[in-house]
Write a protein that holds these residues in place. Structure first.
Motif, short mmCIF file in Angstrom:
data_model
loop_
_atom_site.label_atom_id
_atom_site.label_comp_id
_atom_site.label_asym_id
_atom_site.label_seq_id
_atom_site.Cartn_x
_atom_site.Cartn_y
_atom_site.Cartn_z
N SER A 54 1.03 -1.31 -0.23
CA SER A 54 0.11 0.10 0.32
C SER A 54 1.21 1.47 0.20
CB SER A 54 -0.90 -0.05 1.48
OG SER A 54 -0.57 -0.19 2.42
N SER A 55 0.32 2.62 -0.92
CA SER A 55 1.15 3.60 -0.76
C SER A 55 1.31 4.78 0.98
CB SER A 55 0.71 4.47 -1.93
OG SER A 55 -0.85 4.36 -1.41
N SER A 56 1.94 5.68 0.95
CA SER A 56 0.85 6.52 2.03
C SER A 56 -0.11 6.12 2.96
CB SER A 56 1.56 7.29 1.90
OG SER A 56 1.20 8.70 0.47
N ASP A 57 -1.17 5.68 1.87
CA ASP A 57 -2.19 6.20 2.70
C ASP A 57 -2.88 4.68 2.68
OD1 ASP A 57 -3.03 8.88 2.40
OD2 ASP A 57 -2.70 8.99 -0.25
N PRO A 58 -3.68 5.01 3.35
CA PRO A 58 -4.83 3.49 4.12
C PRO A 58 -5.95 3.00 2.41
CG PRO A 58 -5.34 5.18 5.22
CD PRO A 58 -4.88 5.64 4.65
N ILE A 59 -6.16 2.09 2.06
CA ILE A 59 -6.41 1.26 1.01
C ILE A 59 -7.40 0.45 2.52
CG2 ILE A 59 -7.17 -0.10 -0.25
CD1 ILE A 59 -4.20 -0.21 -1.20
N GLN A 60 -9.32 1.39 1.29
CA GLN A 60 -10.69 0.79 2.73
C GLN A 60 -10.82 -0.34 2.29
OE1 GLN A 60 -11.29 2.38 4.84
NE2 GLN A 60 -9.34 3.89 4.39
N LYS A 61 -11.63 -1.04 2.81
CA LYS A 61 -12.13 -2.27 2.93
C LYS A 61 -13.15 -1.93 1.07
CE LYS A 61 -15.86 -5.58 4.09
NZ LYS A 61 -16.49 -6.40 5.77
N GLY A 62 -13.07 -3.08 0.25
CA GLY A 62 -13.48 -3.14 -1.25
C GLY A 62 -13.42 -2.94 -2.10
N ASP A 63 -12.15 -1.48 -1.94
CA ASP A 63 -11.27 -0.44 -2.95
C ASP A 63 -10.47 -1.11 -3.63
OD1 ASP A 63 -12.14 1.53 -1.91
OD2 ASP A 63 -10.36 2.56 -1.10
N GLU A 64 -10.43 -1.36 -4.80
CA GLU A 64 -9.10 -1.69 -5.93
C GLU A 64 -8.57 -1.98 -5.47
OE1 GLU A 64 -9.33 -2.91 -10.10
OE2 GLU A 64 -10.47 -1.06 -9.81
N ILE A 65 -7.29 -2.68 -5.18
CA ILE A 65 -5.94 -2.09 -5.61
C ILE A 65 -4.50 -1.90 -6.89
CG2 ILE A 65 -3.70 -3.45 -4.66
CD1 ILE A 65 -5.78 -3.25 -3.10
N LEU A 66 -4.62 -0.51 -6.64
CA LEU A 66 -4.36 0.10 -7.95
C LEU A 66 -2.65 0.83 -7.84
CD1 LEU A 66 -7.37 1.99 -8.51
CD2 LEU A 66 -6.85 0.02 -9.43
N VAL A 67 -2.02 0.01 -9.18
CA VAL A 67 -0.81 1.32 -8.96
C VAL A 67 -0.21 1.41 -10.15
CG1 VAL A 67 0.62 -1.54 -7.60
CG2 VAL A 67 -0.13 -1.22 -10.32
N SER A 68 0.59 1.60 -10.63
CA SER A 68 1.17 2.88 -12.09
C SER A 68 2.14 1.37 -12.84
CB SER A 68 1.72 4.02 -11.71
OG SER A 68 3.04 3.98 -12.72
N TYR A 69 1.81 1.00 -13.62
CA TYR A 69 2.32 0.42 -14.21
C TYR A 69 3.08 1.03 -15.00
CZ TYR A 69 -1.67 -3.01 -14.96
OH TYR A 69 -2.19 -3.95 -14.72
N GLY A 70 3.68 2.05 -15.17
CA GLY A 70 5.08 2.92 -15.80
C GLY A 70 4.83 2.76 -16.90
N LYS A 71 5.08 4.84 -17.52
CA LYS A 71 4.53 5.21 -18.60
C LYS A 71 5.41 4.76 -20.03
CE LYS A 71 4.51 10.33 -16.64
NZ LYS A 71 5.52 11.50 -16.96
N SER A 72 6.46 3.80 -19.47
CA SER A 72 7.00 2.78 -20.83
C SER A 72 6.29 1.48 -20.84
CB SER A 72 8.55 2.47 -19.86
OG SER A 72 9.23 1.39 -19.15
N TRP A 73 5.34 1.03 -20.06
CA TRP A 73 5.13 0.40 -20.30
C TRP A 73 3.76 1.02 -21.24
CZ3 TRP A 73 -0.70 -1.44 -20.00
CH2 TRP A 73 -0.72 -3.07 -20.20
N TRP A 74 2.67 2.13 -20.85
CA TRP A 74 1.89 2.47 -21.86
C TRP A 74 2.82 2.86 -22.93
CZ3 TRP A 74 -2.68 1.56 -21.31
CH2 TRP A 74 -3.30 1.30 -19.64
N ARG A 75 3.73 3.63 -23.60
CA ARG A 75 3.85 3.72 -24.42
C ARG A 75 4.84 2.46 -24.97
NH1 ARG A 75 9.19 5.77 -22.41
NH2 ARG A 75 7.51 7.76 -21.14
#
Length: 188
Positions: A159-180
Motif C-alpha cells: 500500500s502507498s502512504s494512504d490506507p486502502i479501504q475495504k472494498g477498494d480496488e488495489i491499483l498501481v502504476s504500470y509506468g509510462k514505458s509500459w503504456w508507451r
C-alpha cells in the motif's frame, strides 16, 4: 492447491515463483540468496495456506472502468499505509516476452542480464492488479523489491502512504514505458 474464486481455468495458480530454464545458474543464486537489498518486514502468510486473505479477485462491471469485463484485485479489509499486500508471483525468466501483459521487471544486473516475472500462464492473485489510470487520480499501491526471510528476491505489492479501504480496488502504476510500448504496438 486450492485456487481462489474467479480464477481463470487457463492460468496455473501458484504460490511460489517458478524458474524458467533461461535463468542462468549465477543469476538464480543471486535471486535466491544474493546480496541483501534494503530490508522490509517479511509478508504475512495467508491463514489458510493457499490463497491471500487480504485481497479478492472480482469481475469488473462498471461501464466507466478501463478494464470492464475483466478482473481486478480488491481489498477484503482495510489495509494500513505502507503495508505488504501480496507478492507478485509467476515464472521468473531472462527472456524478452513482448507479447505478455503480465510480465514485470524484477532485476537488471550490471552485466546486462534482465530478469522478469511473467504471470500470463501461471501466477497468483497479484496478476489482477490494474493500473490506476482512468480509475483514480493516483495509485493506492506500489511495486517494491524486497528479500524474503530466506533471502529470495521478490517483487511485492505494498500500500502507498494512504490506507486502502475495504472494498477498494488495489491499483498501481504500470509506468509510462509500459503504456508507451503498448501504444507503439497498436500503431504498427
Amino acid at each position: 492447491m486450492a485456487r481462489p474464486p474467479s480464477w481463470p481455468s487457463d492460468v496455473q495458480y501458484i504460490t511460489s515463483p517458478r524458474y524458467h530454464a533461461s535463468v542462468p545458474t549465477a543469476m538464480r543464486l543471486f535471486l535466491s540468496d544474493g546480496v541483501r537489498l534494503p530490508s522490509h518486514l517479511a509478508p504475512p502468510k495467508p491463514s489458510n495456506g493457499t490463497t491471500n486473505t487480504v485481497v479478492r479477485i472480482r469481475s469488473i462491471s462498471d461501464a466507466s472502468h478501463p478494464a470492464r469485463g475483466q478482473f481486478g484485485l480488491f481489498a477484503v479489509r482495510k489495509i494500513p499505509p505502507k503495508t505488504h499486500i501480496i507478492d507478485y508471483i509467476g515464472e521468473v525468466h531472462c527472456q524478452d516476452r513482448l507479447d505478455s501483459n503480465y510480465d514485470l521487471s524484477l532485476h537488471r544486473s550490471q552485466d546486462g542480464v534482465s530478469v522478469g516475472i511473467d504471470a500470463s500462464k501461471m501466477g497468483n492473485e497479484a496478476r489482477f492488479v490494474n493500473d490506476y489510470r482512468g480509475i483514480r487520480s493516483k495509485p493506492n499501491a506500489i511495486f517494491i523489491e524486497y528479500r524474503t526471510a530466506m533471502g529470495e528476491l521478490r517483487m511485492s505489492v505494498r500500500s502507498s502512504s494512504d490506507p486502502i479501504q475495504k472494498g477498494d480496488e488495489i491499483l498501481v502504476s504500470y509506468g509510462k514505458s509500459w503504456w508507451r510500448f503498448r501504444e507503439d504496438q497498436r500503431g504498427r
